[in-house]
Design an enzyme around this catalytic site. Structure first.
Site, PDB file in Angstrom:
ATOM      1  N   GLU A 326       0.825  -1.202   0.000  1.00  0.00           N
ATOM      2  CA  GLU A 326       0.000   0.000   0.000  1.00  0.00           C
ATOM      3  C   GLU A 326       0.862   1.257   0.000  1.00  0.00           C
ATOM      4  OE1 GLU A 326      -2.472  -0.969   3.405  1.00  0.00           O
ATOM      5  OE2 GLU A 326      -1.294   0.361   4.689  1.00  0.00           O
ATOM      6  N   CYS A 327       0.544   2.152  -0.900  1.00  0.00           N
ATOM      7  CA  CYS A 327       1.174   3.464  -1.045  1.00  0.00           C
ATOM      8  C   CYS A 327       2.696   3.329  -1.157  1.00  0.00           C
ATOM      9  CB  CYS A 327       0.763   4.381   0.110  1.00  0.00           C
ATOM     10  SG  CYS A 327       0.902   6.146  -0.299  1.00  0.00           S
ATOM     11  N   GLY A 328       3.452   3.690  -0.134  1.00  0.00           N
ATOM     12  CA  GLY A 328       4.907   3.599  -0.225  1.00  0.00           C
ATOM     13  C   GLY A 328       5.393   2.208  -0.543  1.00  0.00           C
ATOM     14  N   SER A 420      -1.755  -0.828  -4.188  1.00  0.00           N
ATOM     15  CA  SER A 420      -2.570   0.361  -4.395  1.00  0.00           C
ATOM     16  C   SER A 420      -2.048   1.498  -3.521  1.00  0.00           C
ATOM     17  CB  SER A 420      -4.035   0.081  -4.036  1.00  0.00           C
ATOM     18  OG  SER A 420      -4.836   1.237  -4.184  1.00  0.00           O
TER      19      SER A 420
END
Length: 444
Positions: A326-328, A420
């Protein structure tokens, strides 16, 4: 039913000093031997690190939508069973957001302490305090604290401007030693500073000289609230991750982890093992991998240069073992990160494409993601964009009552990898959260 003094620390806007005051109050009472539990209103990964250091206890989120009213009720009730003081730090301005910190205060009867940056005002301080107290009928109010005050004389001017002198909770003088350093995603992590605890002690010492800081155990009872337990969740999948070992990246580059998400995975039977992509050369033995958010862009050279770990990640993916990024965590899986100066940094290359850092916020807000096992609630907050040939296997939707600018965040799927920009709150749908880490429920 459990009864405990509780206060919500809010402000008219971001940047007023809520976190500093919440940390100072928590540190002050913790030093005096009291059990302090602190919560953060709304999605936030950074403030809880400082609040946890100040209080000496884990910090969880409270959000009437993302975590849910029942979850909030249960966490407050459980904290009240053992705590001498509960502190809730608000988010943005008191009435900002849907739901807002004011909504949370009214739902649970939390009195509101308003922190106002008074560095550039005098009589208007009183008007602002009055407005915060009376803008919404029935809002419990505990008073106002002036922050970043120039002098004792300035403090007297601010106090004189209040219509109700009883609302005065004191003033903190302008002092850079009390400020908590920030960067593009929020506060700098406490672990990155050698003097983090000293900063909190300095803030607590300053607060001791105010009426707020001089409240003893008896005075705190004016904030006492009766907390009822939330309804028992039906059908929690306690054995959904039984016998599953999940490796979790955790270091300075991957540090955006909700404590409640860890609790949720463990409650479903998972064994969590932690590793550092910055320091370790291979993944620990595991059935699935969780790459949480963080700051890969600040550590791109070290991450990209860890070729041994890169090979271990690739082997994990090629073996068809699940990955939730997720993200990073997702950013690091792509082939490269382009920084704000245009320089390219090679990353792990498990997913095709690149990430480009932006100088402005690229996305922010509460969102939800529908998966086979259910719908996860969460949020998005990032300063980068990604370009990839991978199609979106799914997209997030806006939280109820919100609208998205453009499309929702993409969920990318490649083999057993799902990635994501979306940050998930696992307890909002434990079945959906479990599906992220199980082979049989991954996208083909």
């Amino acid at each position: 039913m459990a009864r405990c003094p509780a206060i919500l620390i809010a402000a008219p806007a971001s940047g007023q000093g809520k976190t500093t005051v919440a940390c100072a109050l928590a540190r002050l009472h913790a030093r005096q031997g009291r059990q302090v539990r602190v919560f953060k209103c709304g999605p936030d990964f950074l403030d809880p690190h400082w609040l946890g250091l100040a209080s000496g206890a884990p910090v969880h989120q409270l959000d009437l939508w993302m975590t849910g009213e029942a979850d909030c009720a249960q966490r407050l009730h459980d904290a009240a069973l053992t705590a001498d003081l509960i502190i809730v730090e608000g988010v943005m301005g008191l009435f900002d957001g849907q739901p807002s910190a004011a909504d949370l205060a009214q739902r649970f009867g939390l009195k509101v302490l308003a922190v106002i940056n008074a560095s550039a005002m005098a009589g208007t301080f009183g008007a602002l305090a009055w407005g915060l107290q009376h803008y919404r009928e029935g809002l419990p109010f505990a008073g106002v604290l002036a922050n970043r005050v120039a002098s004792p004389g300035h403090a007297l001017m601010l106090q004189d401007g209040l219509r109700d002198p009883a609302q005065w909770r004191g003033a903190l003088m302008r002092n850079e030693a009390l400020s908590l350093p920030e960067r593009h995603l929020g506060l700098v992590m406490d672990q990155e500073l050698g003097d983090a605890l000293e900063r909190l002690d300095a803030a607590a010492d300053a607060l001791m000289d105010t009426p707020l800081g001089q409240m003893d155990v008896d005075a705190l009872q004016a904030w006492a609230v009766d907390f009822e337990a939330g309804p028992v969740p039906a059908g929690f999948p306690f054995k959904a991750l039984q016998d599953q070992t999940i490796a979790v990246a955790r270091d300075a580059a991957f540090c955006f982890i909700y404590a409640a998400n860890v609790d949720c995975l463990q409650a479903m039977g998972a064994k969590l093992v932690y590793f550092s992509p910055l320091a370790d050369e291979s993944l620990p033995k595991c059935d699935a991998l969780w790459l949480p958010g963080g700051y890969p862009e600040l550590h791109a050279q070290a991450l990209g240069g860890n070729t041994a770990l890169k090979a271990s990640l690739a082997a994990h993916a090629q073996a068809g073992k699940p990955v939730w990024a997720e993200c990073g965590g997702m950013m690091a899986l792509f082939e490269e990160i382009i920084d704000t100066e245009g320089a390219s940094h090679a990353m792990w290359g498990v997913l095709p494409g690149r990430v480009t850092m932006q100088k402005r916020l690229a996305a922010l807000g509460p969102q939800q993601l529908a998966l086979a096992g259910g719908t996860l609630r969460g949020h998005t907050f990032h300063y980068s964009t990604c370009a990839t040939d991978l199609p979106a296997a799914a997209r997030t939707q806006a939280a109820p009552g919100r609208t998205l600018r453009g499309e929702g965040e993409a969920l990318y799927a490649l083999g057993a990898i799902q990635a994501s920009y979306f940050h998930a709150w696992f307890a909002s749908s434990p079945d959906a959260a479990a599906s992220l880490f199980l082979k049989k429920k991954c996208h083909d």
